[in-house]
Design a protein around this motif. Structure first.
Motif, PDB file in Angstrom:
ATOM      1  N   VAL A   1       6.112 -29.390 108.953  1.00  0.00           N
ATOM      2  CA  VAL A   1       7.332 -28.844 108.356  1.00  0.00           C
ATOM      3  C   VAL A   1       7.115 -28.849 106.842  1.00  0.00           C
ATOM      4  O   VAL A   1       6.623 -29.837 106.284  1.00  0.00           O
ATOM      5  CB  VAL A   1       8.559 -29.706 108.728  1.00  0.00           C
ATOM      6  CG1 VAL A   1       9.807 -29.220 108.020  1.00  0.00           C
ATOM      7  CG2 VAL A   1       8.755 -29.745 110.235  1.00  0.00           C
ATOM      8  N   SER A   2       7.482 -27.783 106.187  1.00  0.00           N
ATOM      9  CA  SER A   2       7.261 -27.725 104.736  1.00  0.00           C
ATOM     10  C   SER A   2       8.156 -28.726 104.015  1.00  0.00           C
ATOM     11  O   SER A   2       9.279 -29.010 104.448  1.00  0.00           O
ATOM     12  CB  SER A   2       7.521 -26.311 104.209  1.00  0.00           C
ATOM     13  OG  SER A   2       8.906 -26.028 104.214  1.00  0.00           O
ATOM     14  N   GLU A   3       7.644 -29.242 102.912  1.00  0.00           N
ATOM     15  CA  GLU A   3       8.451 -30.157 102.097  1.00  0.00           C
ATOM     16  C   GLU A   3       9.685 -29.442 101.564  1.00  0.00           C
ATOM     17  O   GLU A   3      10.753 -30.049 101.430  1.00  0.00           O
ATOM     18  CB  GLU A   3       7.612 -30.742 100.966  1.00  0.00           C
ATOM     19  CG  GLU A   3       6.577 -31.730 101.463  1.00  0.00           C
ATOM     20  CD  GLU A   3       5.854 -32.452 100.351  1.00  0.00           C
ATOM     21  OE1 GLU A   3       6.058 -32.114  99.156  1.00  0.00           O
ATOM     22  OE2 GLU A   3       5.072 -33.362 100.676  1.00  0.00           O
TER      23      GLU A   3
ATOM     24  N   LYS B   1       4.742 -40.805  98.905  1.00  0.00           N
ATOM     25  CA  LYS B   1       4.519 -39.669  98.002  1.00  0.00           C
ATOM     26  C   LYS B   1       5.581 -39.659  96.900  1.00  0.00           C
ATOM     27  O   LYS B   1       6.704 -39.211  97.108  1.00  0.00           O
ATOM     28  CB  LYS B   1       4.560 -38.359  98.780  1.00  0.00           C
ATOM     29  CG  LYS B   1       3.351 -38.156  99.672  1.00  0.00           C
ATOM     30  CD  LYS B   1       3.399 -36.803 100.339  1.00  0.00           C
ATOM     31  CE  LYS B   1       3.045 -35.745  99.323  1.00  0.00           C
ATOM     32  NZ  LYS B   1       2.978 -34.399  99.920  1.00  0.00           N
ATOM     33  N   THR B   2       5.203 -40.155  95.730  1.00  0.00           N
ATOM     34  CA  THR B   2       6.149 -40.262  94.615  1.00  0.00           C
ATOM     35  C   THR B   2       6.768 -38.916  94.233  1.00  0.00           C
ATOM     36  O   THR B   2       7.990 -38.848  94.047  1.00  0.00           O
ATOM     37  CB  THR B   2       5.478 -40.936  93.406  1.00  0.00           C
ATOM     38  OG1 THR B   2       5.011 -42.223  93.816  1.00  0.00           O
ATOM     39  CG2 THR B   2       6.444 -41.091  92.257  1.00  0.00           C
ATOM     40  N   PRO B   3       5.987 -37.835  94.108  1.00  0.00           N
ATOM     41  CA  PRO B   3       6.627 -36.557  93.757  1.00  0.00           C
ATOM     42  C   PRO B   3       7.676 -36.121  94.791  1.00  0.00           C
ATOM     43  O   PRO B   3       8.744 -35.633  94.426  1.00  0.00           O
ATOM     44  CB  PRO B   3       5.463 -35.562  93.719  1.00  0.00           C
ATOM     45  CG  PRO B   3       4.256 -36.400  93.468  1.00  0.00           C
ATOM     46  CD  PRO B   3       4.524 -37.711  94.153  1.00  0.00           C
ATOM     47  N   PHE B   4       7.384 -36.340  96.070  1.00  0.00           N
ATOM     48  CA  PHE B   4       8.346 -35.994  97.111  1.00  0.00           C
ATOM     49  C   PHE B   4       9.605 -36.831  96.957  1.00  0.00           C
ATOM     50  O   PHE B   4      10.719 -36.321  97.050  1.00  0.00           O
ATOM     51  CB  PHE B   4       7.745 -36.192  98.509  1.00  0.00           C
ATOM     52  CG  PHE B   4       8.708 -35.845  99.610  1.00  0.00           C
ATOM     53  CD1 PHE B   4       8.781 -34.551 100.092  1.00  0.00           C
ATOM     54  CD2 PHE B   4       9.560 -36.803 100.153  1.00  0.00           C
ATOM     55  CE1 PHE B   4       9.686 -34.205 101.092  1.00  0.00           C
ATOM     56  CE2 PHE B   4      10.457 -36.476 101.146  1.00  0.00           C
ATOM     57  CZ  PHE B   4      10.526 -35.176 101.615  1.00  0.00           C
ATOM     58  N   ARG B   5       9.436 -38.127  96.740  1.00  0.00           N
ATOM     59  CA  ARG B   5      10.582 -39.034  96.614  1.00  0.00           C
ATOM     60  C   ARG B   5      11.447 -38.668  95.405  1.00  0.00           C
ATOM     61  O   ARG B   5      12.666 -38.750  95.469  1.00  0.00           O
ATOM     62  CB  ARG B   5      10.102 -40.482  96.504  1.00  0.00           C
ATOM     63  CG  ARG B   5       9.271 -40.967  97.675  1.00  0.00           C
ATOM     64  CD  ARG B   5      10.063 -41.351  98.863  1.00  0.00           C
ATOM     65  NE  ARG B   5      10.826 -42.540  98.539  1.00  0.00           N
ATOM     66  CZ  ARG B   5      11.934 -42.892  99.172  1.00  0.00           C
ATOM     67  NH1 ARG B   5      12.378 -42.186 100.155  1.00  0.00           N
ATOM     68  NH2 ARG B   5      12.592 -43.970  98.827  1.00  0.00           N
ATOM     69  N   LEU B   6      10.811 -38.275  94.306  1.00  0.00           N
ATOM     70  CA  LEU B   6      11.576 -37.884  93.118  1.00  0.00           C
ATOM     71  C   LEU B   6      12.430 -36.654  93.399  1.00  0.00           C
ATOM     72  O   LEU B   6      13.617 -36.624  93.048  1.00  0.00           O
ATOM     73  CB  LEU B   6      10.637 -37.620  91.940  1.00  0.00           C
ATOM     74  CG  LEU B   6       9.974 -38.846  91.327  1.00  0.00           C
ATOM     75  CD1 LEU B   6       8.940 -38.432  90.290  1.00  0.00           C
ATOM     76  CD2 LEU B   6      11.010 -39.763  90.704  1.00  0.00           C
ATOM     77  N   VAL B   7      11.841 -35.658  94.036  1.00  0.00           N
ATOM     78  CA  VAL B   7      12.606 -34.452  94.361  1.00  0.00           C
ATOM     79  C   VAL B   7      13.700 -34.784  95.373  1.00  0.00           C
ATOM     80  O   VAL B   7      14.821 -34.281  95.274  1.00  0.00           O
ATOM     81  CB  VAL B   7      11.676 -33.324  94.876  1.00  0.00           C
ATOM     82  CG1 VAL B   7      12.485 -32.121  95.353  1.00  0.00           C
ATOM     83  CG2 VAL B   7      10.699 -32.906  93.796  1.00  0.00           C
ATOM     84  N   TYR B   8      13.382 -35.657  96.339  1.00  0.00           N
ATOM     85  CA  TYR B   8      14.390 -36.073  97.315  1.00  0.00           C
ATOM     86  C   TYR B   8      15.613 -36.660  96.603  1.00  0.00           C
ATOM     87  O   TYR B   8      16.740 -36.259  96.876  1.00  0.00           O
ATOM     88  CB  TYR B   8      13.806 -37.095  98.299  1.00  0.00           C
ATOM     89  CG  TYR B   8      14.878 -37.815  99.085  1.00  0.00           C
ATOM     90  CD1 TYR B   8      15.499 -37.192 100.149  1.00  0.00           C
ATOM     91  CD2 TYR B   8      15.296 -39.095  98.728  1.00  0.00           C
ATOM     92  CE1 TYR B   8      16.522 -37.828 100.845  1.00  0.00           C
ATOM     93  CE2 TYR B   8      16.303 -39.736  99.426  1.00  0.00           C
ATOM     94  CZ  TYR B   8      16.910 -39.101 100.480  1.00  0.00           C
ATOM     95  OH  TYR B   8      17.918 -39.724 101.167  1.00  0.00           O
TER      96      TYR B   8
END
Length: 94
Positions: free
Chosen positions: A34-36, A64-71
């Motif tokens: 599934v895409s981020e 994944k820090t970048p994912f968590r930041l966007v989340y």
């Protein structure tokens, strides 16, 4: 109105949790993921509580820090939108 909003959040959160579970299973099986972007859109739409639960219970997307930041950005944006919607309806009901 608050009951409708709460019901909406529950439905979208369940969808987010299921989507995270599907993505986790795909990752384990080395299948198509599934895409981020899709995961973030679910969070932005109000599914962030389910996404957070999935991250904790499934241990998925926690490193994944970048994912968590966007989340967390989607959480903040969603809460700002929610505040605006509730304020708007509150001002009409007076």
């Amino acid at each position: 109105m608050l009951i409708l909003i709460a019901a909406f959040y529950v439905v979208v959160s369940v969808a987010a949790y299921i989507t995270y579970a599907v993505d986790k299973k795909a990752a384990i099986r080395k299948r198509r993921r599934v895409s981020e972007k899709s995961l973030h859109l679910l969070s932005l739409a109000g599914g962030w509580p389910g996404a957070w639960l999935a991250q904790q219970h499934l241990r998925h997307k926690t490193q994944k820090t970048p994912f968590r930041l966007v989340y967390w950005l989607t959480v903040a944006l969603n809460l700002a939108i929610l505040w605006g919607v509730v304020s708007l309806f509150d001002s009409f009901s007076r």
